[in-house]
Design an enzyme around this catalytic site. Structure first.
Site, PDB file in Angstrom:
ATOM      1  N   ASN A  46      39.992 -24.830 -55.959  1.00 39.32           N
ATOM      2  CA  ASN A  46      40.500 -26.014 -56.651  1.00 39.32           C
ATOM      3  C   ASN A  46      40.417 -25.831 -58.163  1.00 39.32           C
ATOM      4  O   ASN A  46      39.481 -25.219 -58.674  1.00 39.32           O
ATOM      5  CB  ASN A  46      39.707 -27.250 -56.221  1.00 39.32           C
ATOM      6  CG  ASN A  46      39.872 -27.530 -54.741  1.00 39.32           C
ATOM      7  OD1 ASN A  46      40.763 -26.976 -54.108  1.00 39.32           O
ATOM      8  ND2 ASN A  46      39.021 -28.369 -54.178  1.00 39.32           N
ATOM      9  N   VAL A  47      41.398 -26.404 -58.833  1.00 36.58           N
ATOM     10  CA  VAL A  47      41.480 -26.263 -60.296  1.00 36.58           C
ATOM     11  C   VAL A  47      41.115 -27.581 -60.991  1.00 36.58           C
ATOM     12  O   VAL A  47      41.278 -27.703 -62.190  1.00 36.58           O
ATOM     13  CB  VAL A  47      42.915 -25.813 -60.704  1.00 36.58           C
ATOM     14  CG1 VAL A  47      43.241 -24.442 -60.123  1.00 36.58           C
ATOM     15  CG2 VAL A  47      43.974 -26.844 -60.287  1.00 36.58           C
ATOM     16  N   HIS A  87      40.813 -19.833 -58.745  1.00 34.43           N
ATOM     17  CA  HIS A  87      42.203 -20.026 -59.183  1.00 34.43           C
ATOM     18  C   HIS A  87      42.302 -20.707 -60.548  1.00 34.43           C
ATOM     19  O   HIS A  87      43.339 -21.279 -60.882  1.00 34.43           O
ATOM     20  CB  HIS A  87      42.988 -20.798 -58.112  1.00 34.43           C
ATOM     21  CG  HIS A  87      43.152 -20.015 -56.841  1.00 34.43           C
ATOM     22  ND1 HIS A  87      43.512 -20.596 -55.643  1.00 34.43           N
ATOM     23  CD2 HIS A  87      43.000 -18.694 -56.587  1.00 34.43           C
ATOM     24  CE1 HIS A  87      43.576 -19.656 -54.703  1.00 34.43           C
ATOM     25  NE2 HIS A  87      43.258 -18.495 -55.253  1.00 34.43           N
ATOM     26  N   CYS A 105      47.518 -19.675 -74.285  1.00 36.51           N
ATOM     27  CA  CYS A 105      48.677 -19.243 -75.070  1.00 36.51           C
ATOM     28  C   CYS A 105      49.297 -18.025 -74.390  1.00 36.51           C
ATOM     29  O   CYS A 105      48.592 -17.049 -74.094  1.00 36.51           O
ATOM     30  CB  CYS A 105      48.230 -18.904 -76.482  1.00 36.51           C
ATOM     31  SG  CYS A 105      49.543 -18.159 -77.468  1.00 36.51           S
ATOM     32  N   ASN A 138      37.262 -29.348 -41.418  1.00 30.44           N
ATOM     33  CA  ASN A 138      38.698 -29.562 -41.637  1.00 30.44           C
ATOM     34  C   ASN A 138      39.204 -30.449 -40.492  1.00 30.44           C
ATOM     35  O   ASN A 138      38.796 -30.262 -39.354  1.00 30.44           O
ATOM     36  CB  ASN A 138      39.435 -28.207 -41.615  1.00 30.44           C
ATOM     37  CG  ASN A 138      40.786 -28.268 -42.306  1.00 30.44           C
ATOM     38  OD1 ASN A 138      41.633 -29.083 -41.947  1.00 30.44           O
ATOM     39  ND2 ASN A 138      40.993 -27.418 -43.297  1.00 30.44           N
TER      40      ASN A 138
HETATM   41  C1  BJW Z   1      41.322 -31.752 -45.405  1.00 33.86           C
HETATM   42  C2  BJW Z   1      41.415 -33.108 -45.688  1.00 33.86           C
HETATM   43  C3  BJW Z   1      40.201 -33.828 -45.795  1.00 33.86           C
HETATM   44  C4  BJW Z   1      43.424 -32.288 -45.579  1.00 33.86           C
HETATM   45  N1  BJW Z   1      39.034 -33.197 -45.632  1.00 33.86           N
HETATM   46  N2  BJW Z   1      40.155 -31.148 -45.252  1.00 33.86           N
HETATM   47  C5  BJW Z   1      47.321 -10.715 -48.068  1.00 33.86           C
HETATM   48  C6  BJW Z   1      48.197 -11.100 -47.081  1.00 33.86           C
HETATM   49  C7  BJW Z   1      49.360 -11.824 -47.379  1.00 33.86           C
HETATM   50  C8  BJW Z   1      49.668 -12.171 -48.693  1.00 33.86           C
HETATM   51  C9  BJW Z   1      48.793 -11.786 -49.671  1.00 33.86           C
HETATM   52  C10 BJW Z   1      47.647 -11.072 -49.354  1.00 33.86           C
HETATM   53  N3  BJW Z   1      46.972 -10.851 -50.514  1.00 33.86           N
HETATM   54  C11 BJW Z   1      47.661 -11.411 -51.531  1.00 33.86           C
HETATM   55  C12 BJW Z   1      48.787 -11.984 -51.054  1.00 33.86           C
HETATM   56  C13 BJW Z   1      49.813 -12.707 -51.848  1.00 33.86           C
HETATM   57  C14 BJW Z   1      49.431 -14.131 -52.194  1.00 33.86           C
HETATM   58  C15 BJW Z   1      49.157 -14.904 -50.906  1.00 33.86           C
HETATM   59  O1  BJW Z   1      48.042 -15.141 -50.512  1.00 33.86           O
HETATM   60  N4  BJW Z   1      50.215 -15.343 -50.246  1.00 33.86           N
HETATM   61  C16 BJW Z   1      50.090 -16.087 -48.987  1.00 33.86           C
HETATM   62  C17 BJW Z   1      50.439 -17.551 -49.203  1.00 33.86           C
HETATM   63  C18 BJW Z   1      50.990 -15.444 -47.978  1.00 33.86           C
HETATM   64  N5  BJW Z   1      48.274 -14.174 -53.081  1.00 33.86           N
HETATM   65  C19 BJW Z   1      48.395 -14.058 -54.388  1.00 33.86           C
HETATM   66  O2  BJW Z   1      49.479 -13.884 -54.931  1.00 33.86           O
HETATM   67  C20 BJW Z   1      47.128 -14.093 -55.217  1.00 33.86           C
HETATM   68  N6  BJW Z   1      47.115 -13.010 -56.129  1.00 33.86           N
HETATM   69  C21 BJW Z   1      46.966 -11.753 -55.738  1.00 33.86           C
HETATM   70  O3  BJW Z   1      46.754 -11.461 -54.570  1.00 33.86           O
HETATM   71  O4  BJW Z   1      47.053 -10.838 -56.714  1.00 33.86           O
HETATM   72  C22 BJW Z   1      47.001  -9.468 -56.329  1.00 33.86           C
HETATM   73  C23 BJW Z   1      47.581  -8.651 -57.399  1.00 33.86           C
HETATM   74  C24 BJW Z   1      47.282  -7.327 -57.398  1.00 33.86           C
HETATM   75  C25 BJW Z   1      47.818  -6.527 -58.370  1.00 33.86           C
HETATM   76  C26 BJW Z   1      48.637  -7.071 -59.335  1.00 33.86           C
HETATM   77  C27 BJW Z   1      48.928  -8.395 -59.334  1.00 33.86           C
HETATM   78  C28 BJW Z   1      48.388  -9.200 -58.366  1.00 33.86           C
HETATM   79  C29 BJW Z   1      47.071 -15.334 -56.096  1.00 33.86           C
HETATM   80  C30 BJW Z   1      46.992 -16.601 -55.298  1.00 33.86           C
HETATM   81  C31 BJW Z   1      47.051 -17.799 -56.257  1.00 33.86           C
HETATM   82  C32 BJW Z   1      47.170 -19.116 -55.521  1.00 33.86           C
HETATM   83  N7  BJW Z   1      47.465 -20.146 -56.470  1.00 33.86           N
HETATM   84  C33 BJW Z   1      47.564 -21.520 -56.023  1.00 33.86           C
HETATM   85  C34 BJW Z   1      48.042 -22.398 -57.215  1.00 33.86           C
HETATM   86  C35 BJW Z   1      46.909 -22.623 -58.212  1.00 33.86           C
HETATM   87  C36 BJW Z   1      47.352 -23.483 -59.340  1.00 33.86           C
HETATM   88  C37 BJW Z   1      47.715 -24.884 -58.916  1.00 33.86           C
HETATM   89  O5  BJW Z   1      46.825 -25.678 -58.540  1.00 33.86           O
HETATM   90  O6  BJW Z   1      48.902 -25.203 -58.956  1.00 33.86           O
HETATM   91  O7  BJW Z   1      46.302 -21.963 -55.536  1.00 33.86           O
HETATM   92  S1  BJW Z   1      48.649 -21.747 -54.618  1.00 33.86           S
HETATM   93  C38 BJW Z   1      47.671 -22.977 -53.835  1.00 33.86           C
HETATM   94  O8  BJW Z   1      47.136 -22.493 -52.569  1.00 33.86           O
HETATM   95  C39 BJW Z   1      46.457 -23.176 -54.752  1.00 33.86           C
HETATM   96  C40 BJW Z   1      45.337 -23.324 -53.775  1.00 33.86           C
HETATM   97  O9  BJW Z   1      44.100 -23.040 -54.411  1.00 33.86           O
HETATM   98  C41 BJW Z   1      45.709 -22.347 -52.709  1.00 33.86           C
HETATM   99  C42 BJW Z   1      45.044 -22.591 -51.385  1.00 33.86           C
HETATM  100  O10 BJW Z   1      45.383 -23.827 -50.860  1.00 33.86           O
HETATM  101  P1  BJW Z   1      44.264 -24.732 -50.153  1.00 33.86           P
HETATM  102  O11 BJW Z   1      43.255 -25.124 -51.150  1.00 33.86           O
HETATM  103  O12 BJW Z   1      43.805 -24.053 -48.934  1.00 33.86           O
HETATM  104  O13 BJW Z   1      45.114 -26.042 -49.820  1.00 33.86           O
HETATM  105  P2  BJW Z   1      46.150 -26.282 -48.622  1.00 33.86           P
HETATM  106  O14 BJW Z   1      47.015 -27.392 -49.046  1.00 33.86           O
HETATM  107  O15 BJW Z   1      46.787 -25.042 -48.195  1.00 33.86           O
HETATM  108  O16 BJW Z   1      45.227 -26.767 -47.416  1.00 33.86           O
HETATM  109  C43 BJW Z   1      44.549 -28.018 -47.463  1.00 33.86           C
HETATM  110  C44 BJW Z   1      43.672 -28.104 -46.249  1.00 33.86           C
HETATM  111  O17 BJW Z   1      42.924 -29.314 -46.362  1.00 33.86           O
HETATM  112  C45 BJW Z   1      44.439 -28.183 -44.917  1.00 33.86           C
HETATM  113  O18 BJW Z   1      43.866 -27.256 -44.008  1.00 33.86           O
HETATM  114  C46 BJW Z   1      44.189 -29.618 -44.433  1.00 33.86           C
HETATM  115  O19 BJW Z   1      44.085 -29.737 -43.020  1.00 33.86           O
HETATM  116  C47 BJW Z   1      42.868 -29.920 -45.088  1.00 33.86           C
HETATM  117  N8  BJW Z   1      42.571 -31.333 -45.326  1.00 33.86           N
HETATM  118  N9  BJW Z   1      42.718 -33.510 -45.763  1.00 33.86           N
HETATM  119  C48 BJW Z   1      39.023 -31.916 -45.348  1.00 33.86           C
HETATM  120  N10 BJW Z   1      40.209 -35.208 -46.055  1.00 33.86           N
END
Ligand code: BJW
Length: 266
Positions: free
Chosen positions: A123-124, A140, A148, A234
């Site tokens: 989380n951010v 993240h 900048c 979850n």
């Molecule tokens: C509840 C609830 C309640 C609801 N109580 N629970 C390996 C395999 C495949 C792909 C990749 C891999 N390695 C890397 C990748 C690529 C990519 C990736 O992962 N893609 C997949 C989506 C396929 N990863 C990246 O690109 C990362 N970088 C990287 O790997 O760099 C490598 C590199 C190497 C060399 C050169 C260059 C790069 C970077 C990932 C960055 C993610 N950024 C974001 C945005 C942040 C900014 C913003 O806030 O806008 O981060 S995307 C977004 O998803 C955000 C979140 O932190 C992140 C995760 O989401 P989260 O927190 O899990 O939320 P949700 O919505 O998905 O889930 C919510 C959950 O809550 C649900 O389960 C609900 O059921 C639950 N819930 N109510 C408890 N009351």
């Protein structure tokens, strides 16, 4: 609460009671009950009525997973920075919920018993820190800090909307949020801290995350491969559910306070 959830909470409390070193990964679900939208999944189904109404038009109109990319910012910096500024102000206006508070309390309890809890958050929003959690590892980045594009210098903008979009940096570039977008590297020190914690913990907890974004979700698997018990909180199944030992199905703001109280009472 169902008997089986009660039993699972007691089981998880017993595991935590014996733990010396806990590693916890949190995601957007933990902040859902502070009124902040998740990226994926059906947040609204699990929210209390008064928060269900707060579905933002902006979120319906734009797909957060396509806006969170360097390509989107390069193509339309006005739209992306405007969307992030709107979210920044939402995060600043939000308050930590009972889930954030229970996590800080668990960290404190473990420290008092000579143990530790390393908190890795995707989380951010800064809500863990505002609830009192210490040494939070922001995988993240942070939406309240902007950077900048020319010098990489960071600033913390005032808690009011930017005057124009995209905002200009005083150092000559544009300002972008200091968050990690898809395809970008996570901060090196965060990766090191998360690797260390997942390789040394004796319990791993995954809370409110869909566990589909890597490398963050990979830390669950690092711990699991070492044979460490994994506890998930979850309402729904996630990308990690198949490796989870104890699944607590429900909202983190409901389950976590019960879990921490049960652990303290043991
Ligand atoms: C509840 C609830 C309640 C609801 N109580 N629970 C390996 C395999 C495949 C792909 C990749 C891999 N390695 C890397 C990748 C690529 C990519 C990736 O992962 N893609 C997949 C989506 C396929 N990863 C990246 O690109 C990362 N970088 C990287 O790997 O760099 C490598 C590199 C190497 C060399 C050169 C260059 C790069 C970077 C990932 C960055 C993610 N950024 C974001 C945005 C942040 C900014 C913003 O806030 O806008 O981060 S995307 C977004 O998803 C955000 C979140 O932190 C992140 C995760 O989401 P989260 O927190 O899990 O939320 P949700 O919505 O998905 O889930 C919510 C959950 O809550 C649900 O389960 C609900 O059921 C639950 N819930 N109510 C408890 N009351």
């Amino acid at each position: 609460m169902s008997d089986s959830l009660d039993k699972s909470i007691m089981q998880a409390a017993a595991v935590l009671r014996l733990a010396k070193s806990v590693c916890m990964l949190t995601g957007a679900g933990v902040s859902a009950e502070s009124g902040l939208r998740t990226f994926r999944g059906s947040t609204a189904d699990h929210l209390p009525e008064h928060l269900k109404k707060d579905m933002s038009a902006l979120w319906k109109e734009f797909d957060p997973t396509t806006l969170a990319t360097p390509e989107a910012f390069a193509e339309n910096p006005e739209l992306v920075s405007c969307w992030y500024d709107w979210r920044r102000l939402g995060c600043l206006a939000a308050e930590p919920n009972d889930g954030h508070i229970a996590i800080a309390k668990l960290q404190d309890q473990l420290a008092k018993r000579g143990g530790s809890l390393t908190l890795l958050t995707q989380n951010v929003d800064g809500l863990h820190q505002r609830a009192g959690a210490k040494d939070v590892v922001e995988l993240h980045g942070s939406i309240t800090r902007w950077r900048c594009t020319k010098t990489q210098r960071t600033v913390v903008p005032e808690p009011k909307p930017f005057a124009k979009f995209p905002p200009q940096s005083e150092f000559g570039g544009l300002l972008r949020p200091d968050v990690v977008w898809f395809g970008e590297q996570l901060p090196q020190e965060a990766i090191i801290a998360a690797s260390d914690a997942s390789q040394t913990c004796d319990v791993f907890m995954t809370i409110g995350t869909s566990a589909v974004v890597f490398p963050a979700a990979g830390f669950i698997h690092v711990a699991k491969r070492r044979g460490v018990p994994v506890i998930e909180v979850n309402p729904d199944d996630t990308g990690a559910t198949k490796v989870v030992d104890i699944a607590l199905r429900g909202r983190s703001a409901d389950i976590l306070p019960r879990l921490v109280e049960a652990m303290i009472a043991l």
